[in-house]
Motif scaffolding. Structure first.
Motif, mmCIF file in Angstrom:
data_model
loop_
_atom_site.group_PDB
_atom_site.id
_atom_site.type_symbol
_atom_site.label_atom_id
_atom_site.label_comp_id
_atom_site.label_asym_id
_atom_site.label_seq_id
_atom_site.Cartn_x
_atom_site.Cartn_y
_atom_site.Cartn_z
ATOM 1 N N ARG A 97 17.438 11.541 -19.416
ATOM 2 C CA ARG A 97 16.219 12.143 -18.841
ATOM 3 C C ARG A 97 16.053 12.616 -17.734
ATOM 4 N N VAL A 98 16.793 11.669 -16.663
ATOM 5 C CA VAL A 98 16.558 11.993 -15.309
ATOM 6 C C VAL A 98 17.414 13.393 -14.988
ATOM 7 N N LYS A 99 18.803 13.398 -15.543
ATOM 8 C CA LYS A 99 19.570 14.531 -15.432
ATOM 9 C C LYS A 99 19.041 15.650 -16.011
ATOM 10 N N ALA A 100 18.307 15.559 -17.056
ATOM 11 C CA ALA A 100 17.574 16.760 -17.511
ATOM 12 C C ALA A 100 16.464 17.451 -16.788
ATOM 13 N N GLU A 101 15.846 16.415 -15.794
ATOM 14 C CA GLU A 101 14.926 16.750 -15.017
ATOM 15 C C GLU A 101 15.562 17.425 -13.850
ATOM 16 N N TRP A 102 16.692 17.157 -13.456
ATOM 17 C CA TRP A 102 17.313 17.685 -12.214
ATOM 18 C C TRP A 102 17.630 19.011 -12.728
ATOM 19 N N ARG A 103 18.504 19.170 -13.873
ATOM 20 C CA ARG A 103 18.625 20.525 -14.533
ATOM 21 C C ARG A 103 17.497 21.558 -14.613
ATOM 22 N N ALA A 104 16.027 20.937 -14.935
ATOM 23 C CA ALA A 104 15.004 21.804 -15.310
ATOM 24 C C ALA A 104 14.654 22.433 -13.885
ATOM 25 N N GLU A 105 14.861 21.613 -12.888
ATOM 26 C CA GLU A 105 14.658 21.967 -11.379
ATOM 27 C C GLU A 105 15.584 23.082 -10.903
ATOM 28 N N GLY A 106 16.381 23.487 -11.814
ATOM 29 C CA GLY A 106 17.405 24.323 -11.322
ATOM 30 C C GLY A 106 18.628 24.123 -10.902
ATOM 31 N N ASN A 107 18.963 22.752 -10.776
ATOM 32 C CA ASN A 107 20.136 22.225 -10.213
ATOM 33 C C ASN A 107 21.128 22.204 -11.353
ATOM 34 N N LEU A 108 22.560 22.133 -10.844
ATOM 35 C CA LEU A 108 23.545 22.025 -11.655
ATOM 36 C C LEU A 108 23.854 20.590 -12.048
ATOM 37 N N ALA A 109 24.215 19.999 -13.207
ATOM 38 C CA ALA A 109 24.599 18.640 -13.448
ATOM 39 C C ALA A 109 26.055 18.449 -12.923
ATOM 40 N N LYS A 110 26.882 19.359 -12.535
ATOM 41 C CA LYS A 110 28.105 18.827 -11.976
ATOM 42 C C LYS A 110 27.817 18.503 -10.454
ATOM 43 N N ASP A 111 26.694 18.812 -9.893
ATOM 44 C CA ASP A 111 26.529 18.361 -8.338
ATOM 45 C C ASP A 111 25.980 17.114 -8.330
ATOM 46 N N ILE A 112 25.680 16.492 -9.499
ATOM 47 C CA ILE A 112 25.375 15.026 -9.335
ATOM 48 C C ILE A 112 26.551 13.997 -9.020
ATOM 49 N N ARG A 113 26.318 13.447 -7.635
ATOM 50 C CA ARG A 113 27.422 12.456 -7.394
ATOM 51 C C ARG A 113 26.902 11.069 -7.718
ATOM 52 N N GLU A 114 25.698 10.790 -7.506
ATOM 53 C CA GLU A 114 25.228 9.403 -7.873
ATOM 54 C C GLU A 114 23.777 9.570 -8.086
ATOM 55 N N ILE A 115 23.318 8.561 -9.105
ATOM 56 C CA ILE A 115 22.061 8.391 -9.424
ATOM 57 C C ILE A 115 21.571 6.908 -9.448
ATOM 58 N N GLU A 116 20.443 6.708 -8.893
ATOM 59 C CA GLU A 116 19.769 5.356 -8.635
ATOM 60 C C GLU A 116 18.418 5.764 -9.442
ATOM 61 N N CYS A 117 18.123 4.532 -10.560
ATOM 62 C CA CYS A 117 17.125 4.534 -11.216
ATOM 63 C C CYS A 117 16.262 3.207 -10.728
ATOM 64 N N TYR A 118 14.885 3.381 -10.645
ATOM 65 C CA TYR A 118 14.294 2.195 -10.459
ATOM 66 C C TYR A 118 12.897 2.169 -11.354
ATOM 67 N N VAL A 119 13.146 1.292 -12.458
ATOM 68 C CA VAL A 119 12.420 1.368 -13.590
ATOM 69 C C VAL A 119 11.137 0.335 -13.201
ATOM 70 N N LYS A 120 9.983 0.800 -13.136
ATOM 71 C CA LYS A 120 8.704 0.112 -12.863
ATOM 72 C C LYS A 120 7.932 0.187 -14.228
ATOM 73 N N PRO A 121 7.904 -0.760 -15.191
ATOM 74 C CA PRO A 121 7.116 -0.768 -16.210
ATOM 75 C C PRO A 121 5.498 -0.961 -15.978
ATOM 76 N N GLU A 122 5.179 -1.349 -14.861
ATOM 77 C CA GLU A 122 3.856 -1.741 -14.555
ATOM 78 C C GLU A 122 3.429 -0.358 -14.120
ATOM 79 N N ASP A 123 4.115 0.672 -13.559
ATOM 80 C CA ASP A 123 3.523 2.060 -13.275
ATOM 81 C C ASP A 123 3.861 3.041 -14.282
ATOM 82 N N GLY A 124 4.591 2.628 -15.197
ATOM 83 C CA GLY A 124 4.970 3.498 -16.637
ATOM 84 C C GLY A 124 5.916 4.746 -15.962
ATOM 85 N N LEU A 125 6.553 4.412 -15.063
ATOM 86 C CA LEU A 125 7.496 5.385 -14.246
ATOM 87 C C LEU A 125 8.954 4.713 -14.216
ATOM 88 N N VAL A 126 9.747 5.901 -14.128
ATOM 89 C CA VAL A 126 11.223 5.658 -13.574
ATOM 90 C C VAL A 126 11.326 6.695 -12.238
#
Length: 77
Positions: free
Chosen positions: A31-60
């Motif tokens: 889903r993070v990669k899909a968000e990146w692409r939806a913003e007009g970026n290319l998947a091949k340009d991703i070199r690194e992804i860090e995700c921080y899951v915060k259940p108390e905020d309901g967000l990643v």
């Protein structure tokens, strides 16, 4: 003489369960990669992804390539 090491491939799934909800954590990366692409970026340009899951905020919260930040809802509606 070389000793051949056996390579074992393990299929794994990592789930987060919180307050009656469940999500496959690999799905969050997709889903993070899909968000990146939806913003007009290319998947091949991703070199690194860090995700921080915060259940108390309901967000990643995520950081892509150490500079691009954003967030997505933890659970899809």
């Amino acid at each position: 003489m070389k000793i051949k090491k056996e390579v074992i491939h393990v299929k794994s799934k990592l789930f987060l369960q919180h307050e009656g909800n469940e999500i496959l954590l690999n799905e969050l990366e997709r889903r993070v990669k899909a968000e990146w692409r939806a913003e007009g970026n290319l998947a091949k340009d991703i070199r690194e992804i860090e995700c921080y899951v915060k259940p108390e905020d309901g967000l990643v919260y995520y950081v892509i390539n150490e500079i691009h930040t954003g967030s997505i809802p933890l659970y899809e509606q």
